[in-house]
Write an enzyme that holds these catalytic residues in place. Structure first.
Site: not given
Length: 334
Positions: A114, A197, A200
Site C-alpha cells: 500500500k 480475488k 469489495k
C-alpha cells in the site's frame, strides 16, 4: 475441562459482506465455535486506517455484526463484540509497539504494497502499526488459534514473535497462537474477472455476490458469471478459472466434493450448471439476509447484545492487560 480459545475478526468496510467472507470466514467460524471458546470482533479500529464517513462507519459496524449473527455466530455461544468497545485493544497495542522493531513492521507485505502504491505521504502511521494492533487483538484473549486468510498469515507470525519476545523478556504472559489458514480451494474469485480475488473494491459490482443482495440479483450475477467457450463443467484453475471458481462456490455451500458436482453436470452445459448454482446461492443466502435485516430493524436490541458481549470480552481483556502492566513495571493505580 475448559475449551481452547479462538480469536478472529473482520473490518466493517462495506454495507454487506460478500460470499468470500462467508465461505472463507463465517462458515468456518460457525463450525469452530462449537469446539472453541470463541471471540469474534468487528474490528472498527482497524477500519480507521482508511478514510471513513463517521455515520457510515457506525452503520457498517452494526451491519457487519448483524451478518455475523445471521450467518450463525451465536452471541450465546461465542463472544461477539465491537473492537472499540474494549479499550484494552488500543492499550495493549501501545505496549507491544515498544517491543516491535521498525524494520520488522516495515517488512509487512500489506504495508509495503500500500505504501508503494499510494506513496509515503498518503500512508498513515496507523496503517504501519496495523499488525501490532492485530497482535494485541489476539494476545488479549490468550487465543490458541487464529483463523485467517492466507494474506493475514504474516501478521499472525508477527503476533507469535511478539508473544515469544514479551514472554522471554518479562516472563510467560501470553499464549503463543497458531494460525489456521483457509484452504486455497476455498478462495473465491470475482465472477467477472476470475483471476482476481473477489473484493469489495472490485471494478464491477457484477462480479461480487453480497450476502444482503436481493435473491434475484444474486441469481442474475451467477447466471452472467464469466466461463469459457469449452462448455464442459470441470475443475482446472489454470485453464478454466471461471468454471473452477463456480465449482468451488458450489462445493463450499453444499458440502459436496467437486468431482461429484462435475459428474452431475457432465454433458449438460453451463446453463444448467449456473442455474443449479444460482439456486444453491439463493437457498443459502436467503435466510441469512432475512435474519440480518430483522436484526437491523431493531438497532437498540442489537446494540444491547453487542454491549453485553463487550462486557464479557472486557472481563478477559482487562485481566490480561493488568498482568502485562505489572510485568513491564507500570505503577498500579491506588
Amino acid at each position: 475441562m475448559s475449551k481452547p480459545r479462538l480469536y478472529s475478526g473482520m473490518q466493517p468496510s462495506a454495507d454487506s459482506l460478500q460470499i468470500g467472507n462467508y465461505i472463507g470466514a463465517l462458515m468456518q467460524w460457525r463450525d469452530l465455535q462449537e469446539a472453541y471458546d470463541a471471540f469474534f470482533s468487528v474490528v472498527d479500529l482497524h477500519a480507521l486506517t482508511q478514510p471513513n464517513d463517521p455515520a457510515e462507519l457506525r452503520e457498517k459496524t452494526r451491519r457487519t455484526a448483524a451478518q455475523y449473527i445471521a450467518a450463525g455466530i451465536e452471541p450465546s455461544k461465542s463472544t461477539l463484540y465491537v473492537q472499540s468497545h474494549v479499550p484494552a485493544h488500543a492499550e495493549l497495542s501501545w505496549i507491544l509497539s515498544t517491543i516491535t522493531g521498525f524494520g520488522e513492521a516495515g517488512r509487512m507485505t500489506q504495508f509495503k504494497d500500500k505504501s508503494q502504491r499510494y506513496g509515503a505521504d498518503a500512508t498513515s502511521v496507523g496503517l504501519f502499526t496495523y499488525p501490532v494492533l492485530m497482535a494485541a487483538d489476539i494476545l488479549l484473549y490468550q487465543a490458541d488459534i487464529v483463523p485467517v486468510g492466507d494474506d493475514q498469515k504474516q501478521h499472525v507470525e508477527l503476533t507469535r514473535d511478539l508473544a515469544e519476545r514479551f514472554n522471554s523478556r518479562y516472563g510467560t504472559t501470553f499464549t503463543v497462537p497458531m494460525p489456521v489458514i483457509q484452504q486455497d480451494t476455498a478462495r473465491i474469485y470475482d465472477l467477472q474477472n476470475p483471476t482476481a480475488k473477489m473484493s469489495k473494491s472490485a471494478e464491477s459490482d457484477a462480479g461480487v455476490l453480497w450476502l444482503l443482495d436481493d435473491p434475484a440479483v444474486s441469481a442474475k450475477k451467477v447466471m452472467r458469471a464469466v466461463t469459457d467457450s469449452e462448455g464442459s463443467v470441470r475443475y482446472d484453475r489454470e485453464e478454466k478459472p471461471g468454471v473452477s471458481n463456480l465449482l468451488v462456490i458450489y462445493a463450499a455451500l453444499t458440502g459436496r466434493q467437486i468431482p461429484s458436482i462435475e459428474d452431475e453436470y457432465a454433458g449438460r452445459g453451463y446453463g444448467d450448471f449456473k442455474k443449479g448454482l444460482a439456486e444453491v446461492v439463493v437457498a443459502e443466502f436467503g435466510p441469512v439476509r432475512e435474519r440480518a435485516l430483522a436484526l437491523l430493524s431493531d438497532p437498540a436490541e442489537l446494540d444491547r447484545v453487542l454491549a453485553a458481549n463487550a462486557a464479557r470480552a472486557e472481563a478477559v481483556a482487562t485481566r490480561t492487560l493488568a498482568d502485562v502492566y505489572d510485568r513491564v513495571g507500570l505503577l498500579r493505580r491506588a
